[in-house]
Every structure is written in C-alpha cells, then in structure tokens.
Design an enzyme around this catalytic site. Structure first.
Site, mmCIF file in Angstrom:
data_model
loop_
_atom_site.group_PDB
_atom_site.id
_atom_site.type_symbol
_atom_site.label_atom_id
_atom_site.label_comp_id
_atom_site.label_asym_id
_atom_site.label_seq_id
_atom_site.Cartn_x
_atom_site.Cartn_y
_atom_site.Cartn_z
ATOM 1 N N CYS A 132 0.835 -1.201 0.000
ATOM 2 C CA CYS A 132 0.000 0.000 0.000
ATOM 3 C C CYS A 132 0.869 1.249 0.000
ATOM 4 O O CYS A 132 1.424 1.631 1.035
ATOM 5 C CB CYS A 132 -0.919 0.000 1.227
ATOM 6 S SG CYS A 132 -1.912 1.495 1.382
ATOM 7 N N CYS A 135 -0.458 4.053 2.244
ATOM 8 C CA CYS A 135 -0.221 3.807 3.673
ATOM 9 C C CYS A 135 1.219 4.070 4.076
ATOM 10 O O CYS A 135 1.488 4.664 5.125
ATOM 11 C CB CYS A 135 -0.555 2.356 4.020
ATOM 12 S SG CYS A 135 -2.187 1.809 3.532
ATOM 13 N N ASP A 136 2.176 3.622 3.259
ATOM 14 C CA ASP A 136 3.575 3.576 3.686
ATOM 15 C C ASP A 136 4.525 4.460 2.891
ATOM 16 O O ASP A 136 5.704 4.560 3.222
ATOM 17 C CB ASP A 136 4.080 2.129 3.605
ATOM 18 C CG ASP A 136 3.277 1.188 4.491
ATOM 19 O OD1 ASP A 136 2.838 1.635 5.559
ATOM 20 O OD2 ASP A 136 3.077 0.019 4.105
#
Length: 315
Positions: A132, A135-136
């Site tokens: 992701c 997300c990261d």
C-alpha cells in the site's frame, strides 16, 4: 444471538450501498467488518473515476458513503466472520465476537493483494516491503523505491510514490505494461519513473533487517541484477477473501463467487457483490452497482417468505 433481516459482510463501497438499499426498504441491517468501514478506498489517495467528483480522497469518500448507508438505521459492528451456517430460511453468521441470525447474507468481503512468495517478502514486511503506497509511501521520502508489477495498481501507486520518493523503478515480468493506457501515459511521462522489463523477481534483498533492493533475473539474457531500493511495493494481482465461505459450495476453483445478474449465489438468501465476485471489472462504481441490486434483492427475497417463518426482526 442478535437477529437481523440482513447481515452484510464487508463495509466497502458495495457493502455500504447494499446496507443503504436494504435499510431504506425498512429491513433491519447489520454491517460487519473486521476493520474500518470503506475497505480499500481508505488506501487510495485520490479517486478520479467516481461520478460526481472530479477528484476525491479515498478516506473522504468512505466517510460519506458510511454516513449515507447508516442514515436509515443500518448498524455497524466489528467482527471477523468465521463461517455461515445455512439453515434454509434462516442463516447463522458465526464471528469471532458472537453469532448473528438472519434471513439474508450479502457477502462483500472483497479481495486482497497476492504475495509473490519469495525470500525476504514475509521477513521484511513492515520493514520496507509494502502492499500500500498510500499507507507507507511517506516512510520513503527522498529515497529510491521499487514497484513490482505492471497492472493498474502497480502503475497508479508507482506514480503516486513519485510525489515522495527520489526515484521509482517499476519491475515487470513482461515486456509491456498491462495497465490502462491513461495510467501508462502518466508513468512514461514521469521523469522519476524507471522501468525494468522481462524480470523474474527472485528475492527482496535484506540488509540489517531492512529492504536494500530487489534481486531479479533477466528472462531474456539469464543475467542476475539487483535494483537498489529502500522500499519494495508489491502489486502482482489479487485473490478473493472467501476462506470463510468454503463450506457453502458457492466458490469456483480459484475461490471467486459465481452469481447471476441479481447477485444471487447457488444458496437461496445468500448474495455476493463487489470484488469478491467472479467478474472482469473491479471498481468502486461496479461495487456500488452490485450493492444496489443486492440490497433490493434482499427485500424481494424476504417478501417471498412467509411472515411467520422468515421475518427475523421488524422495525
């Protein structure tokens, strides 16, 4: 045991839409999910192909859909579904936090990214290996990262990562991308993106318990190379999240759920919608369409059952 007319398993766009339609038809509805409502929309930075919005943040659209889906009384609860017990007109949904009795089950559990199954993937998950970018990606500001894959998700997330990373190398096993042309054009025009073609990825290189690169073999020459990278984002396909439904006889050999145009499965009273279905296009719009059909079909199905035997609860 809690009782509802309809239990929707999964709170992505399809599940939320199904809950909206079913609850608006005056059915009691429980939406179950093991995480936050919105599903994969929460992992998407910008959504550009949802009608009514030129562009909308994934988490924002999730919030709007959730508020809409619960305005007619649908409830939301956390729980991981373990199995569904089919008792004809009534079903029992078994979760890790209790059981629910219902007349209709709508499965909207979606799909998840596949793993490659190479050394370093599991060991370095959360230490540079990610599925992701939204997300990261922020963890890799100013650093070199690699994206493994060549489909829509790989290219879209690769472009997103260029806002944060120093460089993005897309590593693909073929000699051309499989992504939509508009996404390919964006990637090819982006100076921060490099491409490695015909690559058989062999390992996520570990250095001090962190990702240091991606080792691959060139399928044409047989030569081995390493792409230096501090982050490895993997997008090599998806698989349905249907493990809990194996006992129902509604899955195909690959684990997808077959339905008809009314979202009906082989079991009366059980419907499937969205990315968990066996279909060609998996988008927010198609999930929403499926959800609307299933929510209405839930009402139609309950109407065919006698009040004494089937109306689990009434408002």
């Amino acid at each position: 045991m809690k009782t509802f007319d309809v239990v929707v398993i999964g709170a992505g766009p399809g599940g939320l839409t199904a809950a909206l339609y079913a609850s608006r038809a005056n059915l009691s509805v429980m939406i179950l999910d093991r995480g936050i409502y919105g599903g994969q929309m929460n992992n998407t930075a910008e959504i550009e192909n949802y009608p009514g919005f030129d562009s909308v943040l994934g988490p924002d659209l999730s919030e709007k859909m959730f508020n809409s889906s619960t305005q007619f009384g649908a409830e939301f609860g956390y729980g991981a579904v373990e199995s569904i017990e089919d008792n004809g007109a009534k079903k029992i949904v078994h979760t890790d936090d209790g059981d629910y009795e219902t007349s209709v089950v709508i499965i909207a559990t979606g799909s998840e990214y596949k793993k490659i199954g190479i050394p370093g993937e599991n060991e370095l998950s959360g230490r540079g290996v990610s599925y992701c970018a939204v997300c990261d990606g922020a963890f890799f500001k100013g650093q070199d990262v690699a994206v493994i894959g060549g489909g829509d998700s790989a290219v879209e997330e690769g472009v997103y990562l260029t806002q944060l990373a120093k460089s993005v190398t897309i590593i693909h096993r073929r000699d051309q991308l499989r992504a939509q042309k508009i996404l390919q054009d964006r990637a090819f025009k982006n100076d921060k993106i490099k491409f490695v073609w015909n690559a058989d990825v062999k390992e996520i290189v570990d250095e001090d318990d962190k990702v240091a690169g991606v080792r691959y073999v060139d399928k044409e020459t047989g030569e081995e190379h390493v792409v230096p990278a501090k982050g490895a984002f993997i997008y090599v396909g998806i698989e349905p999240m249907t493990e809990s439904f194996k006992g129902l006889g509604i899955l195909d050999d690959a684990g997808w759920i077959d339905t008809d145009d009314h979202m009906k499965t082989k079991v009366a009273g059980i419907y499937a919608i969205g990315d968990v279905r066996k279909k060609d296009l998996r988008q927010i719009t198609t999930a929403v369409g499926d959800g609307g059909i299933a929510g209405q079909e839930a009402f139609n199905y309950i109407q065919t059952l006698s009040d004494a035997d089937t109306k689990v609860t009434s408002k």
